[in-house]
Design a protein around this motif. Structure first.
Motif, mmCIF file in Angstrom:
data_model
loop_
_atom_site.group_PDB
_atom_site.id
_atom_site.type_symbol
_atom_site.label_atom_id
_atom_site.label_comp_id
_atom_site.label_asym_id
_atom_site.label_seq_id
_atom_site.Cartn_x
_atom_site.Cartn_y
_atom_site.Cartn_z
ATOM 1 N N SER A 24 0.826 -1.218 0.000
ATOM 2 C CA SER A 24 0.000 0.000 0.000
ATOM 3 C C SER A 24 0.858 1.264 0.000
ATOM 4 C CB SER A 24 -0.951 0.008 1.199
ATOM 5 O OG SER A 24 -0.239 0.258 2.401
ATOM 6 N N ARG A 25 2.139 1.139 0.301
ATOM 7 C CA ARG A 25 3.042 2.296 0.311
ATOM 8 C C ARG A 25 3.585 2.643 -1.070
ATOM 9 N NH1 ARG A 25 6.002 -0.030 5.596
ATOM 10 N NH2 ARG A 25 4.463 0.675 7.098
ATOM 11 N N LEU A 26 3.286 1.807 -2.042
ATOM 12 C CA LEU A 26 3.733 2.086 -3.415
ATOM 13 C C LEU A 26 2.884 3.187 -4.028
ATOM 14 C CD1 LEU A 26 4.238 -1.520 -4.810
ATOM 15 C CD2 LEU A 26 6.015 0.208 -4.470
ATOM 16 N N ARG A 27 3.525 4.027 -4.823
ATOM 17 C CA ARG A 27 2.838 5.078 -5.571
ATOM 18 C C ARG A 27 3.285 4.972 -7.015
ATOM 19 N NH1 ARG A 27 0.221 4.644 -1.936
ATOM 20 N NH2 ARG A 27 0.090 5.898 -0.080
ATOM 21 N N MET A 28 2.386 4.577 -7.891
ATOM 22 C CA MET A 28 2.747 4.422 -9.300
ATOM 23 C C MET A 28 3.043 5.763 -9.968
ATOM 24 S SD MET A 28 3.034 1.261 -9.940
ATOM 25 C CE MET A 28 3.601 1.046 -8.279
ATOM 26 N N SER A 29 2.714 6.850 -9.312
ATOM 27 C CA SER A 29 3.106 8.168 -9.824
ATOM 28 C C SER A 29 4.584 8.450 -9.549
ATOM 29 C CB SER A 29 2.234 9.263 -9.199
ATOM 30 O OG SER A 29 2.368 9.246 -7.785
ATOM 31 N N ASN A 30 5.191 7.680 -8.664
ATOM 32 C CA ASN A 30 6.622 7.791 -8.370
ATOM 33 C C ASN A 30 7.373 6.973 -9.434
ATOM 34 O OD1 ASN A 30 9.254 7.159 -7.402
ATOM 35 N ND2 ASN A 30 8.591 7.475 -5.287
ATOM 36 N N PRO A 31 8.228 7.602 -10.242
ATOM 37 C CA PRO A 31 8.896 6.845 -11.317
ATOM 38 C C PRO A 31 9.763 5.698 -10.813
ATOM 39 C CG PRO A 31 9.750 9.106 -11.172
ATOM 40 C CD PRO A 31 8.594 9.014 -10.232
ATOM 41 N N TRP A 32 10.353 5.821 -9.617
ATOM 42 C CA TRP A 32 11.153 4.718 -9.063
ATOM 43 C C TRP A 32 10.257 3.525 -8.766
ATOM 44 C CZ3 TRP A 32 15.581 5.847 -10.620
ATOM 45 C CH2 TRP A 32 16.144 7.109 -10.465
ATOM 46 N N HIS A 33 9.101 3.764 -8.193
ATOM 47 C CA HIS A 33 8.161 2.686 -7.882
ATOM 48 C C HIS A 33 7.639 2.053 -9.168
ATOM 49 C CE1 HIS A 33 7.073 4.468 -3.645
ATOM 50 N NE2 HIS A 33 8.372 4.260 -3.798
ATOM 51 N N LEU A 34 7.329 2.886 -10.156
ATOM 52 C CA LEU A 34 6.810 2.393 -11.427
ATOM 53 C C LEU A 34 7.820 1.447 -12.087
ATOM 54 C CD1 LEU A 34 4.474 2.575 -13.498
ATOM 55 C CD2 LEU A 34 5.763 4.431 -14.590
ATOM 56 N N LEU A 35 9.081 1.864 -12.141
ATOM 57 C CA LEU A 35 10.116 1.009 -12.731
ATOM 58 C C LEU A 35 10.369 -0.228 -11.876
ATOM 59 C CD1 LEU A 35 12.704 3.647 -13.980
ATOM 60 C CD2 LEU A 35 11.288 2.148 -15.384
ATOM 61 N N ALA A 36 10.475 -0.050 -10.565
ATOM 62 C CA ALA A 36 10.775 -1.177 -9.679
ATOM 63 C C ALA A 36 9.716 -2.273 -9.764
ATOM 64 C CB ALA A 36 10.926 -0.704 -8.239
ATOM 65 N N THR A 37 8.479 -1.884 -9.978
ATOM 66 C CA THR A 37 7.399 -2.871 -10.087
ATOM 67 C C THR A 37 7.204 -3.344 -11.526
ATOM 68 O OG1 THR A 37 5.704 -1.165 -10.338
ATOM 69 C CG2 THR A 37 6.146 -1.948 -8.083
ATOM 70 N N GLY A 38 8.152 -3.058 -12.387
ATOM 71 C CA GLY A 38 8.042 -3.500 -13.776
ATOM 72 C C GLY A 38 6.819 -2.938 -14.458
ATOM 73 N N PHE A 39 6.605 -1.627 -14.276
ATOM 74 C CA PHE A 39 5.451 -0.938 -14.861
ATOM 75 C C PHE A 39 4.138 -1.536 -14.357
ATOM 76 C CE2 PHE A 39 9.049 -0.537 -17.695
ATOM 77 C CZ PHE A 39 9.158 0.846 -17.797
ATOM 78 N N GLY A 40 4.161 -2.003 -13.113
ATOM 79 C CA GLY A 40 2.969 -2.563 -12.470
ATOM 80 C C GLY A 40 2.841 -4.067 -12.561
ATOM 81 N N SER A 41 3.675 -4.721 -13.357
ATOM 82 C CA SER A 41 3.564 -6.183 -13.505
ATOM 83 C C SER A 41 3.833 -6.915 -12.193
ATOM 84 C CB SER A 41 4.513 -6.692 -14.597
ATOM 85 O OG SER A 41 5.865 -6.426 -14.263
#
Length: 180
Positions: A24-41
């Motif tokens: 729940s602490r992830l923010r897909m608006s954060n580019p580091w989080h977006l990349l780290a999660t493989g664009f959400g995959s």
């Protein structure tokens, strides 16, 4: 006050014992989080590492259009950036190597697929299966690195080594055993 989950502090990172809280602490608006999660995959509720490995394949396919030297440079850049973004995302989540962090799978797949002798779906499938087996099973030396290297590099290094071993097996099978 809400029922709080117990936490453990290790290496200046709070390791939350409830992974849903961490997610729940992830923010897909954060580019580091977006990349780290493989664009959400990596947010898949089922086998996020496998989903991240699958999501890496279209990016690999685009990278095959590059000259080999530039492809290698992109992978090296992905490793360098990945160490930071995995560390930053793990710290933000409060969990060292949460399953939703799959940038390391992207890099491992890109390394694995560098060695396929022919760009065919059969070789891509073989690379995918081989990489996933090594990444999940973690035979020596992969397991040693997984257990003994920490931080962003610790998240990345086991997948890098799994990718190198997978690439070596595919290269050997393709070039020496099957004669491609």
């Amino acid at each position: 006050m809400a029922n709080r989950q117990p936490s453990v502090i290790k290496d200046l990172t709070i390791l939350t014992l409830d992974k849903d809280v961490a997610k729940s602490r992830l923010r897909m608006s954060n580019p580091w989080h977006l990349l780290a999660t493989g664009f959400g995959s990596g947010l898949s509720p089922f086998v996020p590492g496998t989903m991240g490995s699958l999501a890496a394949i279209p990016f690999w396919w685009l990278m095959t259009r590059l000259p080999q030297d530039l492809y290698s440079l992109v992978v090296l850049l992905g490793i360098s950036v990945g160490v930071y973004l995995c560390h930053r995302t793990a710290k933000d989540m409060g969990v060292h190597d949460h399953g939703s962090i799959v940038w390391d799978e992207f890099i491992g797949m890109w390394i694995t697929l560098m060695a396929i002798p022919v760009n065919s779906w059969q070789w891509v499938l073989a690379g995918f299966v081989l990489f996933r087996i090594l990444d999940m099973w973690k035979p020596w030396p992969i397991r040693w690195f997984d257990r003994n290297v920490h931080g962003g590099m610790g998240i990345m290094v086991d997948d890098i080594i799994a990718g190198v071993i997978s690439a070596a097996i595919l290269y050997g099978a393709g070039h020496y055993w099957l004669g491609y």
